[in-house]
Design an enzyme around this catalytic site. Structure first.
Site, PDB file in Angstrom:
ATOM      1  N   ALA A   1     -13.071   8.400   4.833  1.00  0.00           N
ATOM      2  CA  ALA A   1     -13.867   9.010   3.761  1.00  0.00           C
ATOM      3  C   ALA A   1     -15.081   9.779   4.262  1.00  0.00           C
ATOM      4  O   ALA A   1     -15.758  10.455   3.485  1.00  0.00           O
ATOM      5  CB  ALA A   1     -14.313   7.922   2.787  1.00  0.00           C
TER       6      ALA A   1
ATOM      7  N   GLY B   1     -13.295  10.677  10.565  1.00  0.00           N
ATOM      8  CA  GLY B   1     -12.082  10.397   9.784  1.00  0.00           C
ATOM      9  C   GLY B   1     -11.864  11.449   8.720  1.00  0.00           C
ATOM     10  O   GLY B   1     -10.754  11.957   8.531  1.00  0.00           O
TER      11      GLY B   1
ATOM     12  N   ASP C   1     -11.294  -3.037   3.302  1.00  0.00           N
ATOM     13  CA  ASP C   1     -12.071  -3.401   4.489  1.00  0.00           C
ATOM     14  C   ASP C   1     -11.058  -3.705   5.591  1.00  0.00           C
ATOM     15  O   ASP C   1     -10.288  -4.667   5.477  1.00  0.00           O
ATOM     16  CB  ASP C   1     -12.925  -4.638   4.169  1.00  0.00           C
TER      17      ASP C   1
ATOM     18  N   ASN D   1      -9.379   4.581  13.070  1.00  0.00           N
ATOM     19  CA  ASN D   1     -10.639   5.282  13.331  1.00  0.00           C
ATOM     20  C   ASN D   1     -11.867   4.520  12.846  1.00  0.00           C
ATOM     21  O   ASN D   1     -12.954   4.694  13.406  1.00  0.00           O
ATOM     22  CB  ASN D   1     -10.550   6.663  12.637  1.00  0.00           C
TER      23      ASN D   1
ATOM     24  N   TYR E   1     -20.873  -2.819  21.099  1.00  0.00           N
ATOM     25  CA  TYR E   1     -20.121  -1.594  20.753  1.00  0.00           C
ATOM     26  C   TYR E   1     -19.385  -1.094  21.999  1.00  0.00           C
ATOM     27  O   TYR E   1     -18.190  -0.773  21.947  1.00  0.00           O
ATOM     28  CB  TYR E   1     -21.112  -0.531  20.250  1.00  0.00           C
TER      29      TYR E   1
ATOM     30  N   ALA F   1     -18.454  -2.783  24.606  1.00  0.00           N
ATOM     31  CA  ALA F   1     -17.353  -3.712  24.934  1.00  0.00           C
ATOM     32  C   ALA F   1     -16.131  -3.427  24.062  1.00  0.00           C
ATOM     33  O   ALA F   1     -14.996  -3.395  24.545  1.00  0.00           O
ATOM     34  CB  ALA F   1     -17.810  -5.152  24.734  1.00  0.00           C
TER      35      ALA F   1
ATOM     36  N   ASP G   1     -21.850  14.455  15.316  1.00  0.00           N
ATOM     37  CA  ASP G   1     -22.793  14.554  14.205  1.00  0.00           C
ATOM     38  C   ASP G   1     -22.199  13.929  12.934  1.00  0.00           C
ATOM     39  O   ASP G   1     -21.572  14.619  12.136  1.00  0.00           O
ATOM     40  CB  ASP G   1     -23.112  16.044  13.987  1.00  0.00           C
TER      41      ASP G   1
HETATM   42  P1  NAD Z   1     -19.101   7.167  10.152  1.00  0.00           P
HETATM   43  O1  NAD Z   1     -20.000   6.016   9.983  1.00  0.00           O
HETATM   44  O2  NAD Z   1     -19.600   8.532   9.846  1.00  0.00           O
HETATM   45  O3  NAD Z   1     -17.752   6.953   9.314  1.00  0.00           O
HETATM   46  C1  NAD Z   1     -17.036   5.751   9.431  1.00  0.00           C
HETATM   47  C2  NAD Z   1     -16.198   5.543   8.186  1.00  0.00           C
HETATM   48  O4  NAD Z   1     -15.564   4.271   8.358  1.00  0.00           O
HETATM   49  C3  NAD Z   1     -17.029   5.462   6.906  1.00  0.00           C
HETATM   50  O5  NAD Z   1     -16.394   6.190   5.881  1.00  0.00           O
HETATM   51  C4  NAD Z   1     -17.064   3.976   6.594  1.00  0.00           C
HETATM   52  O6  NAD Z   1     -17.165   3.684   5.199  1.00  0.00           O
HETATM   53  C5  NAD Z   1     -15.740   3.502   7.179  1.00  0.00           C
HETATM   54  N1  NAD Z   1     -15.751   2.089   7.520  1.00  0.00           N
HETATM   55  C6  NAD Z   1     -16.709   1.392   8.184  1.00  0.00           C
HETATM   56  N2  NAD Z   1     -16.371   0.095   8.256  1.00  0.00           N
HETATM   57  C7  NAD Z   1     -15.181  -0.032   7.640  1.00  0.00           C
HETATM   58  C8  NAD Z   1     -14.341  -1.129   7.382  1.00  0.00           C
HETATM   59  N3  NAD Z   1     -14.665  -2.368   7.765  1.00  0.00           N
HETATM   60  N4  NAD Z   1     -13.190  -0.908   6.720  1.00  0.00           N
HETATM   61  C9  NAD Z   1     -12.850   0.337   6.305  1.00  0.00           C
HETATM   62  N5  NAD Z   1     -13.624   1.416   6.521  1.00  0.00           N
HETATM   63  C10 NAD Z   1     -14.777   1.229   7.169  1.00  0.00           C
HETATM   64  O7  NAD Z   1     -18.588   7.075  11.659  1.00  0.00           O
HETATM   65  P2  NAD Z   1     -17.910   8.167  12.608  1.00  0.00           P
HETATM   66  O8  NAD Z   1     -18.960   8.682  13.502  1.00  0.00           O
HETATM   67  O9  NAD Z   1     -17.074   9.089  11.840  1.00  0.00           O
HETATM   68  O10 NAD Z   1     -17.015   7.188  13.499  1.00  0.00           O
HETATM   69  C11 NAD Z   1     -15.608   7.129  13.413  1.00  0.00           C
HETATM   70  C12 NAD Z   1     -15.100   6.488  14.696  1.00  0.00           C
HETATM   71  O11 NAD Z   1     -15.497   7.296  15.809  1.00  0.00           O
HETATM   72  C13 NAD Z   1     -15.674   5.098  14.973  1.00  0.00           C
HETATM   73  O12 NAD Z   1     -14.677   4.287  15.543  1.00  0.00           O
HETATM   74  C14 NAD Z   1     -16.772   5.374  15.979  1.00  0.00           C
HETATM   75  O13 NAD Z   1     -17.042   4.255  16.801  1.00  0.00           O
HETATM   76  C15 NAD Z   1     -16.144   6.497  16.777  1.00  0.00           C
HETATM   77  N6  NAD Z   1     -17.101   7.323  17.508  1.00  0.00           N
HETATM   78  C16 NAD Z   1     -18.150   7.924  16.871  1.00  0.00           C
HETATM   79  C17 NAD Z   1     -19.043   8.679  17.622  1.00  0.00           C
HETATM   80  C18 NAD Z   1     -20.235   9.344  17.014  1.00  0.00           C
HETATM   81  O14 NAD Z   1     -21.160   9.750  17.755  1.00  0.00           O
HETATM   82  N7  NAD Z   1     -20.304   9.533  15.708  1.00  0.00           N
HETATM   83  C19 NAD Z   1     -18.844   8.833  19.008  1.00  0.00           C
HETATM   84  C20 NAD Z   1     -17.746   8.207  19.600  1.00  0.00           C
HETATM   85  C21 NAD Z   1     -16.885   7.453  18.837  1.00  0.00           C
END
Ligand code: NAD
Length: 261
Positions: A14, A18, A64, A91, A151, A153, A187
């Site tokens: 959402a 993702g 969740d 994701n 994180y 780990a 971002d």
């Molecule tokens: P974000 O916080 O913008 O979005 C994450 C989404 O996951 C949100 O819509 C949230 O509601 C949902 N979510 C969180 N916990 C949940 C749960 N328990 N069940 C279902 N949905 C859940 O994060 P993002 O930056 O888009 O991150 C997405 C992935 O990319 C993550 O695994 C993150 O670790 C990884 N990542 C992000 C970055 C970064 O800098 N943003 C860098 C490397 C990796």
């Protein structure tokens, strides 16, 4: 490449990375199920995507991913609605060092569960037609930070699990490709949570270090991560790969030495 006739499930779909991936999948004519904890955001996102791509192409399921039964139901509902499953993107992720056990649950345990559920619906072992799985790790698995030990780990764990499962898929003839994706800083709202004591606990005092790293390494746009994801989905030569995406090198792959004792 058209993904017409293919069905994808994206956890954490959402918002952030993702959301960008869901958009790219719809642009390629796949049917997409967004699985997310955030009901308000998920419904708003679905309404916007329906307006852009037409109704019936995208579904939102509130779930969740840390709740194993709910995640199982989300996979089943996807297959019930669209008749098949071809692409799974594990994701959803959080950065929470205060509630670090929750971070392990969401970032690692749920990725493992999501992979096993995906295999139940796609693997030849279960009489299914094959497919592809992408597990989202992070460059934190390579450039660790004192600001996010748990994180870090979990993201190491995702890579180890994904590579071992890719080998299992070959040896077990699952007909499913399994790859990992490691973005550098992107971002999204997740980056804001790292300045918050409620999330980072005592490690919040290292936040300036973390922000300096962001300035040094730069911050990517979610659209580039979606581009990498689409390559992992469509390039059938990729299996057990660890894709890295950074500002300095763009989309590239980690290389490993051959195993020796
Ligand atoms: P974000 O916080 O913008 O979005 C994450 C989404 O996951 C949100 O819509 C949230 O509601 C949902 N979510 C969180 N916990 C949940 C749960 N328990 N069940 C279902 N949905 C859940 O994060 P993002 O930056 O888009 O991150 C997405 C992935 O990319 C993550 O695994 C993150 O670790 C990884 N990542 C992000 C970055 C970064 O800098 N943003 C860098 C490397 C990796």
């Amino acid at each position: 490449m058209s993904l017409n006739g293919k069905v994808a499930l994206v956890t954490g779909g959402a918002q952030g990375i993702g959301r960008a991936v869901v958009q790219s999948l719809l642009q390629s004519s796949a049917k997409v199920v967004m699985v997310d904890l955030n009901k308000a955001l998920g419904e708003e996102c679905k309404a916007q995507l329906d307006a852009e791509f037409g109704e019936g192409n995208c579904t939102f399921i509130e779930c969740d991913v840390a709740n194993g039964d709910a995640l199982r139901d989300a996979f089943q509902s996807t297959v019930d609605q669209f008749g098949r499953l071809d692409i799974v993107i594990n994701n959803a992720g959080i950065t929470n060092e205060k509630d670090w056990e929750k971070t392990i649950q969401v970032n690692l345990t749920s990725v493992i569960k999501g992979t096993y559920l995906a295999l139940e619906h796609m693997s030849k072992e279960y009489g299914k037609q094959g497919g592809t799985i992408i597990n989202v790790s992070s460059m934190a698995a390579f450039l660790h930070s004192p600001h996010q030990p748990v994180y870090t780990a979990t993201k190491h764990g995702v890579i180890g699990f994904t590579r071992a499962m890719a080998d299992a898929a070959i040896q077990g003839d699952y007909g499913v490709r399994i790859n990992a994706l490691c973005p550098a800083f992107v971002d999204t709202p997740l980056l804001q949570s790292v300045e918050d004591e409620d999330n980072m606990g005592k490690f919040v005092k290292f936040k300036d270090d973390f922000k300096r790293s962001m300035t040094k390494f730069g911050v990517l746009q979610p659209s580039l991560i979606a581009e990498g994801m689409m390559r992992l989905i469509t390039d059938t030569s990729l299996h057990g790969a660890v894709m890295k995406i950074t500002c300095s090198k763009g989309i590239h792959f980690h290389t490993y030495e051959p195993m020796s004792a």
